[in-house]
Motif scaffolding. Structure first.
Motif, short mmCIF file in Angstrom:
data_model
loop_
_atom_site.label_atom_id
_atom_site.label_comp_id
_atom_site.label_asym_id
_atom_site.label_seq_id
_atom_site.Cartn_x
_atom_site.Cartn_y
_atom_site.Cartn_z
N GLY A 116 76.78 -66.17 -40.17
CA GLY A 116 77.67 -65.23 -40.87
C GLY A 116 77.00 -63.88 -41.06
N ALA A 117 75.68 -63.88 -41.32
CA ALA A 117 74.97 -62.61 -41.48
C ALA A 117 75.05 -61.80 -40.20
CB ALA A 117 73.51 -62.87 -41.84
N ARG A 118 74.91 -62.49 -39.07
CA ARG A 118 74.99 -61.80 -37.78
C ARG A 118 76.37 -61.14 -37.61
NH1 ARG A 118 72.07 -62.74 -33.34
NH2 ARG A 118 72.89 -62.06 -31.34
N LEU A 119 77.41 -61.91 -37.90
CA LEU A 119 78.77 -61.37 -37.77
C LEU A 119 78.99 -60.20 -38.72
CD1 LEU A 119 81.24 -62.34 -36.11
CD2 LEU A 119 79.34 -63.92 -36.10
N ALA A 120 78.53 -60.36 -39.98
CA ALA A 120 78.73 -59.29 -40.97
C ALA A 120 78.09 -58.00 -40.48
CB ALA A 120 78.15 -59.70 -42.32
N ILE A 121 76.90 -58.11 -39.89
CA ILE A 121 76.20 -56.91 -39.45
C ILE A 121 76.86 -56.30 -38.24
CG2 ILE A 121 74.08 -56.24 -38.28
CD1 ILE A 121 72.73 -57.95 -40.48
N ILE A 122 77.26 -57.14 -37.29
CA ILE A 122 77.95 -56.60 -36.11
C ILE A 122 79.20 -55.85 -36.56
CG2 ILE A 122 79.25 -57.22 -34.03
CD1 ILE A 122 77.31 -59.54 -33.65
N ILE A 123 79.95 -56.47 -37.48
CA ILE A 123 81.21 -55.86 -37.93
C ILE A 123 80.95 -54.61 -38.77
CG2 ILE A 123 83.15 -56.24 -39.47
CD1 ILE A 123 83.12 -59.16 -38.27
N GLY A 124 80.02 -54.72 -39.72
CA GLY A 124 79.75 -53.57 -40.59
C GLY A 124 79.27 -52.37 -39.79
N LEU A 162 69.48 -57.23 -42.02
CA LEU A 162 69.52 -56.85 -40.60
C LEU A 162 68.65 -57.78 -39.77
CD1 LEU A 162 69.30 -52.95 -40.60
CD2 LEU A 162 71.10 -54.34 -39.62
N PHE A 163 67.47 -58.09 -40.30
CA PHE A 163 66.53 -58.97 -39.60
C PHE A 163 67.14 -60.36 -39.41
CE2 PHE A 163 63.26 -62.22 -39.82
CZ PHE A 163 62.41 -61.85 -38.79
N ILE A 164 67.72 -60.90 -40.49
CA ILE A 164 68.32 -62.23 -40.40
C ILE A 164 69.45 -62.23 -39.37
CG2 ILE A 164 69.65 -63.97 -41.66
CD1 ILE A 164 68.12 -63.19 -44.15
N GLY A 165 70.26 -61.18 -39.41
CA GLY A 165 71.37 -61.10 -38.46
C GLY A 165 70.88 -60.98 -37.03
N ALA A 166 69.87 -60.12 -36.84
CA ALA A 166 69.39 -59.88 -35.48
C ALA A 166 68.73 -61.12 -34.89
CB ALA A 166 68.41 -58.71 -35.47
N PHE A 167 68.01 -61.88 -35.72
CA PHE A 167 67.27 -63.02 -35.20
C PHE A 167 67.93 -64.34 -35.56
CE2 PHE A 167 64.25 -59.56 -35.29
CZ PHE A 167 63.75 -59.62 -34.00
N SER A 168 69.24 -64.32 -35.86
CA SER A 168 69.89 -65.55 -36.31
C SER A 168 69.75 -66.71 -35.31
CB SER A 168 71.35 -65.29 -36.63
OG SER A 168 72.05 -64.92 -35.48
#
Lengths: 329, 320
Positions: free
Chosen positions: A125-133, A51-57
């Motif tokens: 990609g982590a950001r996208l995965a989290i938004i989608i999930g 979540l952190f990686i996605g949020a601060f990508s």
């Protein structure tokens, strides 16, 4: 060791609405849970990391994900005649792409076939995965709760009709329905992808919410409230809804991984959200080079697996704490 | 019992109607249609592009209003006519008949791998609960659930190619009945990847069910009266733990008929899944709609069979 887990799981727990419990008792409770369920605690920490990686990508990704790295072509010759260029095409291009670079300080995980930084693309990609999930989970829980509540509370014909629609959606081969619905516009946007994935999950969450509502509806306090003249709407929102909240949280948390997985499949087939860098697309773009340059596919495949793994385990742990009866559903 | 079956069959008809309507109106909302594709693919310069498209639509019957096409579609379904392909002018039945053997070929291998791994692993994992064997097997299952099927397949392909184990022929069209060796080399990876994905979920359900069942008094009684432990595990525990597993297996088997869209696309296998995918992207909609309704009817039928099997496995279940 226990202390470290305690503080991090406390943070993770707050996201799921435990925050209103008194602080000391909360911390002690979470510490007890973490001691009992070590795997769950670890997976919560790792899920928080994703979540952190996605949020601060934007701060972590180092380079623009679409940037193609180039270097000056030493062979470039602007004055070369067409005949010379025909003999050696390298003469005509001033720059060459830095394709398939190895691991270096500039490119922590190397570059792909178009000279793009793999590390940056994985972080995006982590950001996208989290938004989608998370987005699709929210959509499916919200819509599934609404229809599950109506279906379970009113029963009768309403229930029958709604449940047949649910049956219909579930009898549809899942991936086919996804493929069909994301194509209703020329270029599927991120919002559409999230909405379609959420709709697919709507059927299952309606079914689970319906049975939760059925269990609560027959309890004494609902009867008592009804006898005082409470309206249907008030009964549903004030008396039933708060008591199926745990089920809502469970559906939300255990389905995040499923949506990440489903979106990866869509992207792999070339129908993921347009103009976005997703892990599924990365796996797909590297797959024809699997025998010579497997890095891109394997790394993004590992990223999908890791994210789904930690969200699944964290969701399972949360479910076991909140309502162990839902195990195996 | 008969009454129950009849009622369920009637409900299934309603469900299939929902599926048919959903697929019809969703495909109707798709941008572009086959007429546009047909006209654009013709190389000769059309004098009037719009006119040519209109003529093509008329010929394909796409010019009729939505409700009329919907009623025609439902009417065809009632008479078991699942549409005719715009492209090949063949019926969906014959198109599927050509591809079903391929899909069943891959599908039966996937089911075999799924069951051959999940049932023994689930049972062993439950019997050896909280030993290192259990941990290793559970790890395997957790990874199997989390890894997308195409990633597992790619990793296996990578291993096969990197260590030069064998060559994979994705150009030719090897089948078990024509070229068993070539077919196995091609299908083995897809079957293992698909089987692990499907089996991992089954294994997790089976393990938790086994643990639940093993806590019962009759299991202790069976051990106490000196039965062979293997008989207790298989005959007493496994049989009673199979109920929820059956549901999962029903879904797996029903999913097989729909083909494996991702795996068939990856390995160029001409089965139902890839056919479905191509019909959709080509906007050759009648066979797409027909196939979806056919798959859904297999799914609801398998679900009915699963529910009936419940009664056979657990005599306490009565239908009303």
């Amino acid at each position: 060791m226990a202390r470290a887990e305690q503080s991090t799981t406390a943070l993770a727990g707050e996201q799921f609405g435990f925050g209103n419990v008194e602080r000391p008792s909360l911390a002690r409770r979470l510490a007890a849970i973490a001691r009992r369920n070590k795997l769950g605690a670890i997976s919560f920490v790792l899920a928080a990391l994703v979540l952190f990686i996605g949020a601060f990508s934007p701060f972590l990704q180092r380079y623009e994900e679409e940037r193609q790295f180039q270097t000056a072509n030493p062979e470039f010759n602007p004055t070369a005649s067409p005949m010379e260029i025909a003999r050696n095409p390298n003469l005509s291009t001033p720059f060459v792409l830095n394709r398939f670079e190895g691991v270096s300080w500039d490119h922590w995980l190397g570059t792909d076939q178009l000279g793009r930084d793999i590390y940056s693309r994985l972080v995006v990609g982590a950001r996208l995965a989290i938004i989608i999930g998370i987005g699709a989970s929210l959509v499916s829980v919200a819509s599934g709760t609404a229809t599950g509540l109506i279906s379970g509370y009113f029963g009768g014909k309403t229930d029958f009709v709604l449940q047949r629609v649910v049956d219909g959606v579930q009898a549809f081969p899942g991936l086919v329905l996804l493929l069909l619905l994301v194509q209703v516009v020329e270029k599927p946007s991120l919002t559409l992808t999230v909405a379609v994935l959420g709709f697919l999950g709507w059927a299952a969450s309606t079914r689970i919410m319906r049975s939760a509502v059925l269990g609560v509806s027959s309890s004494g306090y609902v009867e008592a409230a009804r006898s005082t003249g409470a309206t249907n709407l008030r009964l549903m929102t004030r008396h039933i809804l708060p008591n199926v909240f745990a089920t809502m949280i469970i559906i939300f948390s255990i389905s995040i991984g499923l949506y990440i997985l489903a979106e990866a499949g869509l992207s792999f087939l070339g129908l993921g959200p347009a103009d976005q860098t997703t892990w599924g697309k990365m796996v797909n773009s590297g797959r024809n080079l699997i025998d010579t340059h497997p890095e891109e596919s394997l790394l993004s495949g590992a990223a999908i697996t890791f994210a789904v793994l930690v969200f699944n385990l964290a969701g399972d742990a949360l479910r076991d704490e909140l309502d162990p009866r839902l195990r195996g559903r | 019992m008969i009454q129950y079956i009849v009622r369920r069959l009637l409900v299934n008809v309603a469900v299939l109607w929902v599926v048919a309507s959903l697929v019809f109106f969703a495909t109707d909302a798709l941008p572009g249609d086959y007429a546009i594709r047909q006209v654009s693919s013709q190389l000769e310069a059309e004098t009037d592009y719009e006119e040519a498209i209109r003529a093509a639509r008329k010929e394909l019957g796409l010019d009729k209003p939505v409700w009329e096409r919907y009623l025609l579609f439902l009417g065809d379904l009632v008479t078991l006519d699942f549409g005719t392909s715009f492209e090949s002018d063949k019926s969906t039945w014959s198109e599927l008949g050509q591809r079903l053997p391929t899909t069943l070929e891959l599908g039966s291998m996937i089911v075999f791998v799924a069951f051959a791994t999940s049932i023994p692993i689930g049972v062993i994992s439950a019997i050896k609960q909280n030993t290192w064997i259990d941990y290793v097997l559970r790890c395997f299952a957790i990874f199997g659930v989390a890894a997308p099927v195409f990633v597992t397949a790619l990793v296996l392909t990578f291993i096969v190619l990197r260590f030069d184990l064998w060559t994979i022929d994705i150009i030719g069209d090897p089948h078990l009945w024509s070229d068993p060796g070539g077919a196995l080399r091609l299908y083995a990876i897809a079957a293992v990847a698909g089987g692990v994905s499907a089996g991992a979920g089954i294994m997790r359900i089976l393990r938790s069910q086994m643990l639940e069942v093993m806590r019962n008094d009759y299991i202790r009684t069976a051990f106490a009266k000196g039965l062979n432990p293997r008989d207790v595990w298989i005959r007493h525990a496994l049989k009673n733990a199979m109920l929820p597993v059956l549901t999962a297996m029903g879904f797996t088997i029903a999913g097989i008929v729909g083909g494996q869209i991702i795996l068939e696309n990856m390995y160029n296998i001409d089965g139902v899944g890839r056919y479905l995918f191509n019909r959709l992207t080509e906007r050759d909609l009648p066979p797409f709609q027909g196939t979806v309704v056919l798959i859904a009817s297999v799914v609801v039928t398998v679900n009915l069979c699963v529910d009936l099997t419940y009664a056979w496995l657990d005599p306490r279940i009565r239908y009303s």
